[in-house]
Scaffold this motif. Structure first.
Motif, PDB file in Angstrom:
ATOM      1  N   VAL A   1      16.578  55.548 -15.743  1.00  0.00           N
ATOM      2  CA  VAL A   1      15.860  55.702 -16.622  1.00  0.00           C
ATOM      3  C   VAL A   1      16.724  56.102 -18.688  1.00  0.00           C
ATOM      4  CG1 VAL A   1      14.637  58.483 -17.592  1.00  0.00           C
ATOM      5  CG2 VAL A   1      14.050  57.639 -15.816  1.00  0.00           C
ATOM      6  N   MET A   2      17.733  56.319 -18.124  1.00  0.00           N
ATOM      7  CA  MET A   2      18.473  56.060 -19.628  1.00  0.00           C
ATOM      8  C   MET A   2      18.595  54.425 -20.396  1.00  0.00           C
ATOM      9  SD  MET A   2      19.106  59.229 -20.886  1.00  0.00           S
ATOM     10  CE  MET A   2      19.842  58.607 -22.059  1.00  0.00           C
ATOM     11  N   VAL A   3      18.574  53.705 -19.285  1.00  0.00           N
ATOM     12  CA  VAL A   3      19.053  52.201 -19.559  1.00  0.00           C
ATOM     13  C   VAL A   3      17.925  51.869 -19.596  1.00  0.00           C
ATOM     14  CG1 VAL A   3      19.232  50.349 -18.248  1.00  0.00           C
ATOM     15  CG2 VAL A   3      20.974  51.587 -17.978  1.00  0.00           C
ATOM     16  N   GLY A   4      16.584  52.046 -18.636  1.00  0.00           N
ATOM     17  CA  GLY A   4      14.840  51.824 -19.617  1.00  0.00           C
ATOM     18  C   GLY A   4      14.442  51.819 -20.778  1.00  0.00           C
ATOM     19  N   LEU A   5      15.260  53.519 -21.124  1.00  0.00           N
ATOM     20  CA  LEU A   5      14.802  53.714 -22.709  1.00  0.00           C
ATOM     21  C   LEU A   5      16.212  53.225 -23.864  1.00  0.00           C
ATOM     22  CD1 LEU A   5      15.149  58.139 -21.680  1.00  0.00           C
ATOM     23  CD2 LEU A   5      12.762  56.345 -22.406  1.00  0.00           C
ATOM     24  N   GLU A   6      16.928  52.800 -23.269  1.00  0.00           N
ATOM     25  CA  GLU A   6      18.046  51.604 -24.127  1.00  0.00           C
ATOM     26  C   GLU A   6      16.867  50.433 -24.522  1.00  0.00           C
ATOM     27  OE1 GLU A   6      22.364  52.281 -24.255  1.00  0.00           O
ATOM     28  OE2 GLU A   6      21.913  53.898 -23.432  1.00  0.00           O
TER      29      GLU A   6
ATOM     30  N   GLY B   1      14.273  49.531 -23.781  1.00  0.00           N
ATOM     31  CA  GLY B   1      12.518  50.167 -24.523  1.00  0.00           C
ATOM     32  C   GLY B   1      13.541  50.438 -25.846  1.00  0.00           C
ATOM     33  N   LEU B   2      13.872  50.940 -26.486  1.00  0.00           N
ATOM     34  CA  LEU B   2      14.854  50.938 -27.903  1.00  0.00           C
ATOM     35  C   LEU B   2      15.287  49.511 -28.566  1.00  0.00           C
ATOM     36  CD1 LEU B   2      14.837  52.794 -30.428  1.00  0.00           C
ATOM     37  CD2 LEU B   2      17.176  53.617 -29.709  1.00  0.00           C
ATOM     38  N   LEU B   3      15.634  48.972 -27.783  1.00  0.00           N
ATOM     39  CA  LEU B   3      16.194  47.915 -27.815  1.00  0.00           C
ATOM     40  C   LEU B   3      15.176  46.702 -28.575  1.00  0.00           C
ATOM     41  CD1 LEU B   3      19.553  46.322 -28.393  1.00  0.00           C
ATOM     42  CD2 LEU B   3      18.249  44.981 -26.274  1.00  0.00           C
ATOM     43  N   PHE B   4      14.275  47.054 -28.047  1.00  0.00           N
ATOM     44  CA  PHE B   4      13.260  45.850 -27.680  1.00  0.00           C
ATOM     45  C   PHE B   4      12.213  45.825 -28.791  1.00  0.00           C
ATOM     46  CE2 PHE B   4      14.172  44.172 -22.989  1.00  0.00           C
ATOM     47  CZ  PHE B   4      14.657  42.950 -23.557  1.00  0.00           C
ATOM     48  N   SER B   5      12.500  47.435 -28.552  1.00  0.00           N
ATOM     49  CA  SER B   5      11.173  47.773 -29.797  1.00  0.00           C
ATOM     50  C   SER B   5      11.799  47.507 -31.073  1.00  0.00           C
ATOM     51  CB  SER B   5      11.093  49.048 -30.014  1.00  0.00           C
ATOM     52  OG  SER B   5      11.732  49.895 -29.973  1.00  0.00           O
ATOM     53  N   VAL B   6      12.550  47.512 -31.668  1.00  0.00           N
ATOM     54  CA  VAL B   6      14.292  46.824 -32.948  1.00  0.00           C
ATOM     55  C   VAL B   6      13.590  45.781 -32.890  1.00  0.00           C
ATOM     56  CG1 VAL B   6      16.211  46.892 -34.000  1.00  0.00           C
ATOM     57  CG2 VAL B   6      15.062  49.262 -32.944  1.00  0.00           C
ATOM     58  N   LEU B   7      13.377  44.665 -31.988  1.00  0.00           N
ATOM     59  CA  LEU B   7      14.312  43.157 -31.618  1.00  0.00           C
ATOM     60  C   LEU B   7      12.406  43.072 -32.279  1.00  0.00           C
ATOM     61  CD1 LEU B   7      15.377  40.730 -31.839  1.00  0.00           C
ATOM     62  CD2 LEU B   7      14.922  41.004 -28.982  1.00  0.00           C
ATOM     63  N   GLY B   8      11.156  43.713 -32.287  1.00  0.00           N
ATOM     64  CA  GLY B   8      10.011  43.205 -32.881  1.00  0.00           C
ATOM     65  C   GLY B   8       9.644  43.486 -33.786  1.00  0.00           C
ATOM     66  N   TRP B   9      10.384  44.484 -34.396  1.00  0.00           N
ATOM     67  CA  TRP B   9      10.414  45.011 -35.778  1.00  0.00           C
ATOM     68  C   TRP B   9      10.904  43.747 -36.509  1.00  0.00           C
ATOM     69  CZ3 TRP B   9      13.886  46.621 -39.293  1.00  0.00           C
ATOM     70  CH2 TRP B   9      13.311  47.571 -40.171  1.00  0.00           C
ATOM     71  N   LEU B  10      11.890  44.045 -35.979  1.00  0.00           N
ATOM     72  CA  LEU B  10      12.945  43.026 -37.091  1.00  0.00           C
ATOM     73  C   LEU B  10      12.230  41.438 -37.101  1.00  0.00           C
ATOM     74  CD1 LEU B  10      16.780  43.686 -35.906  1.00  0.00           C
ATOM     75  CD2 LEU B  10      15.456  43.497 -38.088  1.00  0.00           C
ATOM     76  N   LEU B  11      11.150  40.602 -36.016  1.00  0.00           N
ATOM     77  CA  LEU B  11      10.781  39.079 -35.992  1.00  0.00           C
ATOM     78  C   LEU B  11       9.644  39.510 -36.564  1.00  0.00           C
ATOM     79  CD1 LEU B  11      11.304  38.378 -32.301  1.00  0.00           C
ATOM     80  CD2 LEU B  11      12.843  37.523 -34.385  1.00  0.00           C
ATOM     81  N   SER B  12       8.605  41.301 -36.767  1.00  0.00           N
ATOM     82  CA  SER B  12       7.874  40.956 -37.144  1.00  0.00           C
ATOM     83  C   SER B  12       7.680  40.966 -39.063  1.00  0.00           C
ATOM     84  CB  SER B  12       7.070  42.264 -36.946  1.00  0.00           C
ATOM     85  OG  SER B  12       7.443  42.990 -36.885  1.00  0.00           O
ATOM     86  N   ALA B  13       9.556  41.719 -39.479  1.00  0.00           N
ATOM     87  CA  ALA B  13       9.242  41.636 -40.539  1.00  0.00           C
ATOM     88  C   ALA B  13      10.310  40.732 -41.341  1.00  0.00           C
ATOM     89  CB  ALA B  13      10.609  42.905 -40.707  1.00  0.00           C
TER      90      ALA B  13
END
Length: 147
Positions: free
Chosen positions: A30-35, A37-49
């Motif tokens: 669960v912890m690895v999954g959360l990390e 998920g957070l990593l991919f959401s930050v990456l997606g935000w950076l790519l959209s910006a």
């Protein structure tokens, strides 16, 4: 043959450890999954910006464009005059821009009436890429292109 005797508490310890380990493994997953998920959401935000277009950094020397504009303003390059409204005659490149190496460039002169698309409000400032701001002459000339 000697058979060692196991106590009841040893059996309980094995069974408790058996129960705890799967919980630790699931908690780790669960912890690895959360990390992730957070990593991919930050990456997606950076790519959209990130800007969708690369600025025209591939053309380091804008001197030819400056010569094009100055030649049009001085009359050295043929640029027909057009009447935009009664009594107002301007160069056609100030309204329609000019083509150079496959792109259409527009310009305006600060402090004077201009009829380019940006000055007339036909395009928004976020739709243009400012290429050059020439302050070397008596008038400041801003050169841009529309995305």
């Amino acid at each position: 043959m000697i058979k060692p005797m196991a106590s009841a508490s040893a059996e309980q310890r094995f069974s408790i450890k058996g129960l705890i380990r799967p919980r630790r493994a699931s908690l780790f997953a669960v912890m690895v999954g959360l990390e992730l998920g957070l990593l991919f959401s930050v990456l997606g935000w950076l790519l959209s910006a990130a800007p969708s277009r690369t600025p025209l950094a591939a053309t380091p020397d804008l001197t030819p464009l400056t010569r094009e504009i100055q030649g049009r303003l001085s009359g050295a390059i043929v640029d027909p005059l057009i009447e935009v409204k009664p009594g107002v005659v301007i160069r056609s490149s100030n309204v329609r821009g000019f083509r150079y190496e496959g792109h259409i460039y527009y310009y305006y002169i600060e402090g004077e009436p201009n009829y380019d698309p940006l000055s007339r409000g036909l395009v928004r400032p976020d739709q243009v890429e400012i290429m050059l701001r020439d302050e070397s002459g008596a008038q400041t000339i801003v050169l841009y292109r529309v995305h």
